[in-house]
Design an enzyme around this catalytic site. Structure first.
Site, PDB file in Angstrom:
ATOM      1  N   CYS A   1       0.870  -1.172   0.000  1.00 44.06           N
ATOM      2  CA  CYS A   1       0.000   0.000   0.000  1.00 44.06           C
ATOM      3  C   CYS A   1       0.912   1.228   0.000  1.00 44.06           C
ATOM      4  O   CYS A   1       2.135   1.088  -0.024  1.00 44.06           O
ATOM      5  CB  CYS A   1      -0.899  -0.030   1.238  1.00 44.06           C
ATOM      6  SG  CYS A   1      -2.374   0.984   1.071  1.00 44.06           S
TER       7      CYS A   1
ATOM      8  N   CYS B   1      -4.197  -0.786  -2.671  1.00 45.03           N
ATOM      9  CA  CYS B   1      -4.652   0.568  -2.978  1.00 45.03           C
ATOM     10  C   CYS B   1      -4.227   0.907  -4.397  1.00 45.03           C
ATOM     11  O   CYS B   1      -3.223   0.394  -4.897  1.00 45.03           O
ATOM     12  CB  CYS B   1      -4.137   1.590  -1.968  1.00 45.03           C
ATOM     13  SG  CYS B   1      -2.411   2.050  -2.111  1.00 45.03           S
TER      14      CYS B   1
ATOM     15  N   CYS C   1       3.846   0.618  -8.233  1.00 46.86           N
ATOM     16  CA  CYS C   1       4.660  -0.521  -7.807  1.00 46.86           C
ATOM     17  C   CYS C   1       5.696  -0.877  -8.870  1.00 46.86           C
ATOM     18  O   CYS C   1       5.339  -1.164 -10.011  1.00 46.86           O
ATOM     19  CB  CYS C   1       3.775  -1.729  -7.528  1.00 46.86           C
ATOM     20  SG  CYS C   1       4.742  -3.176  -7.007  1.00 46.86           S
TER      21      CYS C   1
END
Length: 141
Positions: free
Chosen positions: A10, A83, A90
């Site tokens: 997250c 999220c 990422c």
């Protein structure tokens, strides 16, 4: 059989990813080792601790960690972003495994009274718990 490793990611590693880590360790602990991290970790939200304690989970060993804690050090079978910001930002990294996205609302963004905030955190905890249980059933089939 070796336990599968799961990393929940997250942005702040303060609520959703912490809940997911704790709940997967609770329900899938015989088959999985769950960890969590944040792209910009802060501290665990006090409401996160409270709602996990309500379901019998001790969070005393949990703390917010940066993704760099794991990159190049551990391999994961699954990387699950919880999220949208983390899902978009990422990075790909060696040992990351299958990437999955489970979008959950950020309970820490809710504005309201203390009891309303607790209820919001409970709702997100329950949604994460339901998703984890469903995922474990799907994997077992």
């Amino acid at each position: 059989m070796e336990k599968k490793r799961v990393l929940f990611l997250c942005t702040g590693n303060s609520a959703r990813s912490q809940m997911a880590e704790a709940l997967l360790n609770k329900y899938g602990g015989k088959d999985f080792i769950a960890s969590s991290a944040g792209l910009n970790p802060t501290v665990i939200n006090p409401y996160t601790i409270k709602v996990l304690e309500e379901v019998g989970i001790d969070t005393s060993d949990q703390f917010a960690k940066p993704l760099e804690t794991f990159i190049g050090k551990l391999e994961f079978d699954y990387l699950i972003t919880v999220c949208s910001s983390a899902e978009k930002r990422c990075p790909m990294f060696p040992g990351m495994g299958t990437k999955i996205h489970w979008p959950f609302e950020d309970p820490s963004e809710f504005k309201g009274s203390d009891s309303e905030k607790m209820e919001t955190f409970r709702e997100i905890r329950n949604k994460i718990e339901t998703r984890i249980k469903s995922w474990l059933i799907d994997l077992a089939e």
